[in-house]
Design an enzyme around this catalytic site. Structure first.
Site, PDB file in Angstrom:
ATOM      1  N   SER A 145      41.133 -35.358  68.612  1.00 21.05           N
ATOM      2  CA  SER A 145      41.276 -35.492  70.061  1.00 21.05           C
ATOM      3  C   SER A 145      42.077 -36.749  70.349  1.00 21.05           C
ATOM      4  CB  SER A 145      39.896 -35.612  70.724  1.00 21.05           C
ATOM      5  OG  SER A 145      40.011 -35.915  72.095  1.00 21.05           O
ATOM      6  N   TYR A 160      31.380 -38.670  71.648  1.00 22.14           N
ATOM      7  CA  TYR A 160      32.443 -37.706  71.364  1.00 22.14           C
ATOM      8  C   TYR A 160      33.656 -38.420  70.772  1.00 22.14           C
ATOM      9  CZ  TYR A 160      36.139 -34.272  72.311  1.00 22.14           C
ATOM     10  OH  TYR A 160      37.206 -33.410  72.199  1.00 22.14           O
TER      11      TYR A 160
END
Length: 281
Positions: A145, A160
């Protein structure tokens, strides 16, 4: 490195294939003539019964798999080899997220996010790498990401971001180690994509505590279409890119130089301290 001129009759395994980026990648490979094993949770299997998948009845194999279970991954690998005989491309894409400030996060939050986002990738490599090494053409894509390269410092996504930073670092090292064996490795670093990942809490197993609701930011529904991400993934594999980004010029991309600038400030501070100490001597 053996290049993929095309993906006709390639054997591709994709986790988290029932929705979002994983689904788009699966359909894009199917359109390109690949045989695809699409893995997802039991609660997600209905997606594979839709016409967009069933029209590829001889090319698509749906499999129930929770990437936090090594047994599920071994079972999927055995089924893949039974049907197709080999694996050419592994897409470790399954991912989840929650939203919480660190001080309010639980150990269960950490364990759940890392069990899927990081160890799901590690387990996938552990199970499939021996078979990828036997293939004439082989490539791995791990979904990281932008948050793993330049985390948002607000918004409650620290867990995350930490999991995805681990995926990025793991992928960089894996690429270097596998290069002599002609296995390509890419890490996909998307920015805001229009997917259902913000609603991951509905899939949280009881093992990792109770699920909780949180406010979904407006940008969640304004992201890039997953189909475009899938196009970039296939192109990135063909060109053997180390990083596959999705945002070339947007605000999100500015987070990388902004983070580097913060590091540079502290490197300048360190150099000034060393210089001062040298002069003092």
């Amino acid at each position: 490195m053996v290049k993929f001129d095309n993906f006709q009759d390639c054997h591709v395994v994709i986790t988290g294939a029932a929705s979002g980026i994983g689904k788009a990648i699966a359909l894009k490979f199917l359109d390109a003539g690949s045989n695809v094993v699409g893995a997802d949770l039991s609660t997600q299997q209905s997606a594979f019964s839709q016409p967009e998948f069933t029209k590829y009845e001889n090319k698509f194999l749906p499999v129930i798999c929770d990437v936090s279970s090594i047994d599920d991954l071994h079972a999927m690998c055995e089924k893949t080899l039974e049907i197709y005989g080999e694996v050419n491309i592994l897409i470790n894409n399954a991912g989840v997220m929650t939203r919480s400030e660190l001080a309010k996060s639980s150990i269960s939050d950490w364990e759940w996010i890392f069990a899927v986002n990081l160890f799901g990738v590690v387990r996938g490599i552990d199970v499939f790498l021996p078979h990828l090494l036997l293939s004439k053409r082989a490539h791995i894509v791990n979904t990281g990401s932008m948050a793993g390269l330049a985390p948002r410092l607000e918004g409650g996504q620290a867990i995350y971001s930490a999991s995805k930073a681990s995926v990025v670092s793991f992928s960089e090292t894996l690429r270097a180690e596998l290069a002599p064996q002609s296995v390509g490795v890419s890490v996909l670093c998307p920015h805001s994509i229009n997917t259902d990942i913000w609603r991951s809490e509905k899939h949280r197993p009881n093992l990792y505590g109770e699920s909780h609701e949180f406010e979904i930011p407006e940008r969640a529904n304004q992201g890039m279409d997953p189909d475009r991400v899938a196009e970039l993934v296939l192109a990135g594999i063909q060109d053997d890119r180390e990083y596959i980004f999705t945002d070339a010029y947007g605000i999100t991309t500015d987070r990388i130089p902004t983070r580097v600038a913060r590091m540079d400030e502290d490197l300048k501070w360190l150099r000034s301290k060393v210089l001062d100490e040298g002069e003092a001597k």
